[in-house]
Design a protein around this motif. Structure first.
Motif, PDB file in Angstrom:
ATOM      1  N   LEU A 134      44.824  28.485  29.386  1.00  0.00           N
ATOM      2  CA  LEU A 134      44.571  29.625  30.270  1.00  0.00           C
ATOM      3  C   LEU A 134      45.788  30.544  30.342  1.00  0.00           C
ATOM      4  CD1 LEU A 134      42.698  27.797  33.168  1.00  0.00           C
ATOM      5  CD2 LEU A 134      41.694  29.293  31.422  1.00  0.00           C
ATOM      6  N   GLY A 135      46.988  29.960  30.338  1.00  0.00           N
ATOM      7  CA  GLY A 135      48.193  30.776  30.344  1.00  0.00           C
ATOM      8  C   GLY A 135      48.302  31.638  29.098  1.00  0.00           C
ATOM      9  N   ILE A 136      47.944  31.071  27.951  1.00  0.00           N
ATOM     10  CA  ILE A 136      47.978  31.831  26.696  1.00  0.00           C
ATOM     11  C   ILE A 136      46.966  32.971  26.748  1.00  0.00           C
ATOM     12  CG2 ILE A 136      47.477  31.707  24.219  1.00  0.00           C
ATOM     13  CD1 ILE A 136      48.507  28.767  24.361  1.00  0.00           C
ATOM     14  N   VAL A 137      45.751  32.681  27.202  1.00  0.00           N
ATOM     15  CA  VAL A 137      44.720  33.722  27.310  1.00  0.00           C
ATOM     16  C   VAL A 137      45.199  34.844  28.225  1.00  0.00           C
ATOM     17  CG1 VAL A 137      42.401  34.257  28.163  1.00  0.00           C
ATOM     18  CG2 VAL A 137      42.787  32.180  26.821  1.00  0.00           C
ATOM     19  N   ASP A 138      45.790  34.483  29.361  1.00  0.00           N
ATOM     20  CA  ASP A 138      46.244  35.497  30.323  1.00  0.00           C
ATOM     21  C   ASP A 138      47.287  36.418  29.710  1.00  0.00           C
ATOM     22  OD1 ASP A 138      46.455  36.898  32.659  1.00  0.00           O
ATOM     23  OD2 ASP A 138      47.071  35.211  33.901  1.00  0.00           O
ATOM     24  N   LYS A 139      48.216  35.851  28.948  1.00  0.00           N
ATOM     25  CA  LYS A 139      49.269  36.668  28.354  1.00  0.00           C
ATOM     26  C   LYS A 139      48.758  37.562  27.221  1.00  0.00           C
ATOM     27  CE  LYS A 139      53.364  33.890  29.421  1.00  0.00           C
ATOM     28  NZ  LYS A 139      54.318  34.959  29.734  1.00  0.00           N
ATOM     29  N   LEU A 140      47.622  37.198  26.629  1.00  0.00           N
ATOM     30  CA  LEU A 140      47.094  37.957  25.487  1.00  0.00           C
ATOM     31  C   LEU A 140      45.996  38.946  25.866  1.00  0.00           C
ATOM     32  CD1 LEU A 140      46.919  35.137  22.773  1.00  0.00           C
ATOM     33  CD2 LEU A 140      48.522  37.055  22.859  1.00  0.00           C
ATOM     34  N   THR A 141      45.665  39.055  27.155  1.00  0.00           N
ATOM     35  CA  THR A 141      44.593  39.961  27.578  1.00  0.00           C
ATOM     36  C   THR A 141      45.092  40.897  28.666  1.00  0.00           C
ATOM     37  OG1 THR A 141      43.812  38.270  29.137  1.00  0.00           O
ATOM     38  CG2 THR A 141      42.717  38.375  27.009  1.00  0.00           C
ATOM     39  N   PRO A 142      44.578  42.133  28.689  1.00  0.00           N
ATOM     40  CA  PRO A 142      44.996  43.098  29.724  1.00  0.00           C
ATOM     41  C   PRO A 142      44.592  42.649  31.119  1.00  0.00           C
ATOM     42  CG  PRO A 142      43.893  44.204  27.891  1.00  0.00           C
ATOM     43  CD  PRO A 142      43.671  42.741  27.700  1.00  0.00           C
ATOM     44  N   ALA A 143      43.459  41.960  31.231  1.00  0.00           N
ATOM     45  CA  ALA A 143      42.980  41.535  32.547  1.00  0.00           C
ATOM     46  C   ALA A 143      43.912  40.493  33.153  1.00  0.00           C
ATOM     47  CB  ALA A 143      41.574  40.964  32.428  1.00  0.00           C
ATOM     48  N   ASP A 144      44.103  40.578  34.465  1.00  0.00           N
ATOM     49  CA  ASP A 144      44.914  39.613  35.190  1.00  0.00           C
ATOM     50  C   ASP A 144      43.992  38.478  35.631  1.00  0.00           C
ATOM     51  OD1 ASP A 144      46.624  38.233  36.771  1.00  0.00           O
ATOM     52  OD2 ASP A 144      47.210  39.918  38.045  1.00  0.00           O
ATOM     53  N   LEU A 145      44.105  37.322  34.996  1.00  0.00           N
ATOM     54  CA  LEU A 145      43.124  36.262  35.228  1.00  0.00           C
ATOM     55  C   LEU A 145      43.085  35.767  36.664  1.00  0.00           C
ATOM     56  CD1 LEU A 145      43.223  33.891  32.108  1.00  0.00           C
ATOM     57  CD2 LEU A 145      41.849  35.919  32.528  1.00  0.00           C
ATOM     58  N   THR A 146      44.229  35.712  37.340  1.00  0.00           N
ATOM     59  CA  THR A 146      44.261  35.126  38.685  1.00  0.00           C
ATOM     60  C   THR A 146      44.088  36.144  39.800  1.00  0.00           C
ATOM     61  OG1 THR A 146      46.648  35.341  39.003  1.00  0.00           O
ATOM     62  CG2 THR A 146      45.860  33.384  37.818  1.00  0.00           C
ATOM     63  N   GLY A 147      44.286  37.432  39.497  1.00  0.00           N
ATOM     64  CA  GLY A 147      44.252  38.433  40.557  1.00  0.00           C
ATOM     65  C   GLY A 147      45.363  38.221  41.572  1.00  0.00           C
ATOM     66  N   GLY A 148      46.449  37.574  41.139  1.00  0.00           N
ATOM     67  CA  GLY A 148      47.579  37.328  42.025  1.00  0.00           C
ATOM     68  C   GLY A 148      47.446  36.066  42.853  1.00  0.00           C
ATOM     69  N   LYS A 149      46.373  35.312  42.682  1.00  0.00           N
ATOM     70  CA  LYS A 149      46.153  34.098  43.459  1.00  0.00           C
ATOM     71  C   LYS A 149      46.966  32.927  42.895  1.00  0.00           C
ATOM     72  CE  LYS A 149      42.954  36.000  46.060  1.00  0.00           C
ATOM     73  NZ  LYS A 149      43.164  36.246  47.511  1.00  0.00           N
ATOM     74  N   PHE A 150      47.129  31.910  43.727  1.00  0.00           N
ATOM     75  CA  PHE A 150      47.847  30.695  43.313  1.00  0.00           C
ATOM     76  C   PHE A 150      46.806  29.661  42.902  1.00  0.00           C
ATOM     77  CE2 PHE A 150      52.008  28.290  44.134  1.00  0.00           C
ATOM     78  CZ  PHE A 150      51.686  27.283  43.230  1.00  0.00           C
ATOM     79  N   VAL A 151      46.651  29.500  41.589  1.00  0.00           N
ATOM     80  CA  VAL A 151      45.700  28.545  41.023  1.00  0.00           C
ATOM     81  C   VAL A 151      46.490  27.471  40.283  1.00  0.00           C
ATOM     82  CG1 VAL A 151      43.724  28.222  39.486  1.00  0.00           C
ATOM     83  CG2 VAL A 151      43.985  30.374  40.746  1.00  0.00           C
ATOM     84  N   ALA A 152      46.166  26.238  40.539  1.00  0.00           N
ATOM     85  CA  ALA A 152      46.744  25.118  39.800  1.00  0.00           C
ATOM     86  C   ALA A 152      45.601  24.347  39.154  1.00  0.00           C
ATOM     87  CB  ALA A 152      47.549  24.218  40.724  1.00  0.00           C
ATOM     88  N   GLY A 153      45.940  23.348  38.358  1.00  0.00           N
ATOM     89  CA  GLY A 153      44.876  22.575  37.732  1.00  0.00           C
ATOM     90  C   GLY A 153      45.398  21.543  36.769  1.00  0.00           C
ATOM     91  N   THR A 154      44.476  20.878  36.133  1.00  0.00           N
ATOM     92  CA  THR A 154      44.813  19.833  35.183  1.00  0.00           C
ATOM     93  C   THR A 154      43.625  19.617  34.263  1.00  0.00           C
ATOM     94  OG1 THR A 154      45.730  17.593  34.977  1.00  0.00           O
ATOM     95  CG2 THR A 154      43.990  17.910  36.592  1.00  0.00           C
ATOM     96  N   GLY A 155      43.830  18.818  33.226  1.00  0.00           N
ATOM     97  CA  GLY A 155      42.742  18.504  32.304  1.00  0.00           C
ATOM     98  C   GLY A 155      43.187  18.582  30.861  1.00  0.00           C
ATOM     99  N   THR A 156      42.767  17.612  30.081  1.00  0.00           N
ATOM    100  CA  THR A 156      42.993  17.702  28.643  1.00  0.00           C
ATOM    101  C   THR A 156      42.084  18.784  28.080  1.00  0.00           C
ATOM    102  OG1 THR A 156      41.259  16.105  28.089  1.00  0.00           O
ATOM    103  CG2 THR A 156      43.452  15.221  28.582  1.00  0.00           C
ATOM    104  N   ILE A 157      42.364  19.209  26.865  1.00  0.00           N
ATOM    105  CA  ILE A 157      41.481  20.173  26.208  1.00  0.00           C
ATOM    106  C   ILE A 157      41.463  19.874  24.718  1.00  0.00           C
ATOM    107  CG2 ILE A 157      43.161  21.997  25.659  1.00  0.00           C
ATOM    108  CD1 ILE A 157      40.998  23.966  26.815  1.00  0.00           C
ATOM    109  N   GLY A 215      37.035  37.573  44.570  1.00  0.00           N
ATOM    110  CA  GLY A 215      36.747  37.218  45.951  1.00  0.00           C
ATOM    111  C   GLY A 215      35.397  36.566  46.172  1.00  0.00           C
ATOM    112  N   ARG A 216      34.711  36.188  45.083  1.00  0.00           N
ATOM    113  CA  ARG A 216      33.385  35.566  45.217  1.00  0.00           C
ATOM    114  C   ARG A 216      33.533  34.044  45.273  1.00  0.00           C
ATOM    115  NH1 ARG A 216      32.309  39.306  41.040  1.00  0.00           N
ATOM    116  NH2 ARG A 216      32.166  37.588  39.527  1.00  0.00           N
ATOM    117  N   THR A 217      34.320  33.568  46.209  1.00  0.00           N
ATOM    118  CA  THR A 217      34.627  32.140  46.254  1.00  0.00           C
ATOM    119  C   THR A 217      33.408  31.286  46.626  1.00  0.00           C
ATOM    120  OG1 THR A 217      35.426  32.434  48.521  1.00  0.00           O
ATOM    121  CG2 THR A 217      37.056  32.515  46.747  1.00  0.00           C
ATOM    122  N   SER A 218      32.408  31.880  47.233  1.00  0.00           N
ATOM    123  CA  SER A 218      31.207  31.110  47.563  1.00  0.00           C
ATOM    124  C   SER A 218      30.428  30.729  46.320  1.00  0.00           C
ATOM    125  CB  SER A 218      30.299  31.919  48.511  1.00  0.00           C
ATOM    126  OG  SER A 218      29.881  33.133  47.887  1.00  0.00           O
TER     127      SER A 218
END
Length: 361
Positions: free
Chosen positions: A261-284, A350-353
Motif C-alpha cells: 500500500l505504501g508503494i501504491v500511495d507513492k506512485l499515484t497522485p491520489a492520497d490513499l489515507t486522506g491524512g488519516k492514521f491507518v495501521a495494519g498487518t498481513g502477508t501478501i 468519510g464513509r466509515t459506515s
C-alpha cells in the motif's frame, strides 16, 4: 508470641517462599508484546522507508503503519512469576516456547528464517503493488533452495532459472512439483535451465539470458512415496524501475500488505489515507492475496498506542483481533490488496459506515 502475630509471620514467610520458588521454577513458555510500528510513507532512522527511483512519485500524507511483535529470545528461561504476570497483563501474551521456536530452533536460525521471509515479503509487495497499478513486471521460475544430500545437490543451484521440465514449459513454481511427481521414484527428470551465473550477468546488463542447458536428475522417494528431486521452486522478478524498502531490525512476512500500500500511495497522485492514521498487518503474495499473521492482538495494541484509528486486519485474523479491540480502533477486514484499497477509499471519503469491520465469533 500472640497467635495472630505468629499466623501473620507464618503467612509472610510462606508468601516469600512461594515467590522465591516462583522465581526459581522455570517454565517452557515465551512472551509476546507490542513491538515498534513504522509509517511506511515516512522516514525511519533518517531515510525513507520506501525509496523509488526511475518513476514519478507523489507526496503522501497520513500514516500507513506496519506493525510488529516483540518476542523473548530463544534462550530466555521464563520463570513461573513472569509467566503468571504475562497471563494477567493486558499488553503481553504468554505462549508455549515451541510456538515461537519450533523443534528447538535457535535464535540465529529464527533470525535467518525471519530475514528470508522479510525479503520475500518485500518482493511480493512490489509485485502486488505494481500489478494493482497495471504496471507490468517480468517474472520467471527459479530454483529457490536445494536440499542438502538430495539428488539435485551439485546439479542445480539456487537462482537457476527453470525454463521447462521434461520439455514442458513452466510458468509457476507449482508447475515444477506437478511435473516431477508424474514420475516414479528412480526415474530421470530433464530440467531445461539457464544457469544462475548467466542469468545474473544478463540481468545486470539489462538483458535476458537465452542460452539454456539440460540437466538430468534421477528422482528420489519422499516419505509419502512421491518422486522428488530435492529442490524448492520459487519466483524471481525484474522490475521496470527501482524500488527499495529500507527497514532494519525487522523480520518475518507480516508487513507485506502495508509495504504494498505504501508503494501504491507513492506512485499515484491520489492520497490513499486522506491524512488519516491507518495501521495494519498481513502477508501478501504476488497476486495480492492477504494472509494471516501471528500476534494480532499485540499488533492492534501497539498500533492504537501510537495513535492509529483504523487497522487493516487479515480476514483470517479478524475473530481473534475482535475479542480484545483497543478502544478507539476500528478493525477493517481485508482479504486482498483490492479490499484494502477499497477500505482506504471509504476512510478518506468519510464513509466509515461502509467499512467491513471485524467481529468476534
Amino acid at each position: 508470641m500472640p497467635r495472630r502475630t505468629a499466623t501473620m509471620l507464618a503467612s509472610t514467610l510462606m508468601l516469600i517462599a512461594l515467590l522465591c520458588a516462583g522465581v526459581l521454577i522455570k517454565v517452557p513458555y515465551a512472551e509476546m508484546s507490542p513491538g515498534p510500528t513504522v509509517n511506511t510513507l515516512a522516514d525511519h532512522d533518517g531515510e525513507p522507508v520506501i525509496q523509488i527511483s526511475g518513476h514519478k512519485t507523489y507526496e503522501t500524507s497520513g500514516h500507513l503503519n506496519m506493525t510488529t511483535v516483540r518476542v523473548t529470545s530463544a534462550d530466555y528461561n521464563m520463570n513461573l512469576v513472569s509467566a503468571v504476570y504475562g497471563w494477567v497483563a493486558h499488553d503481553s501474551i504468554v505462549v508455549p516456547h515451541d510456538t515461537l521456536y519450533p523443534d528447538g530452533q535457535t535464535e540465529e536460525q529464527s533470525s535467518q528464517e525471519n530475514a528470508e521471509e522479510f525479503s520475500q515479503s518485500q518482493e511480493s509487495a512490489k509485485v502486488a503493488a505494481l500489478d494493482e497499478l497495471h504496471i507490468p513486471v517480468k517474472s520467471w521460475v527459479i530454483v529457490s533452495t536445494v536440499v542438502k544430500d538430495s539428488p539435485s545437490e551439485g546439479r542445480l543451484h539456487a537462482g537457476d532459472v527453470i525454463k521447462a521440465v521434461d520439455g514442458t514449459k513452466v510458468t509457476q513454481p507449482s508447475d515444477v512439483a506437478k511435473l516431477v511427481t508424474k514420475h516414479e521414484p528412480g526415474e530421470d527428470v530433464d530440467f531445461t535451465i539457464v544457469p544462475v551465473k548467466e542469468a545474473a550477468a544478463a540481468e545486470k546488463e539489462g538483458k535476458v539470458a537465452t542460452r539454456t542447458e539440460h540437466v538430468t536428475i534421477k528422482t528420489d522417494k519422499a516419505d509419502d512415496g512421491r518422486a522428488i528431486v530435492g529442490i524448492q521452486a520459487g519466483t524471481d522478478h525484474t522490475f521496470p524501475f527501482q524500488i527499495d524498502i529500507k527497514l532494519a531490525d525487522v523480520g518475518g512476512p507480516s508487513a507485506g500488505l502495508m509495504f504494498a500500500l505504501g508503494i501504491v500511495d507513492k506512485l499515484t497522485p491520489a492520497d490513499l489515507t486522506g491524512g488519516k492514521f491507518v495501521a495494519g498487518t498481513g502477508t501478501i503474495d504476488d497476486a495480492g492475496k492477504v494472509g494471516p499473521i501471528g500476534g494480532i492482538q499485540m499488533k492492534t495494541v501497539g498500533a492504537r498506542a501510537k495513535g492509529a484509528e483504523y487497522f487493516l486486519t487479515p480476514k483470517d485474523n479478524c475473530a481473534a483481533a475482535a475479542k480484545e479491540t483497543p478502544d478507539g480502533l476500528t478493525l477493517v477486514k481485508v482479504d486482498t490488496i483490492d479490499d484494502a484499497m477499497g477500505a482506504l477509499k471509504d476512510i478518506r471519503s468519510g464513509r466509515t459506515s461502509d467499512l467491513p469491520t471485524c467481529t468476534a465469533k
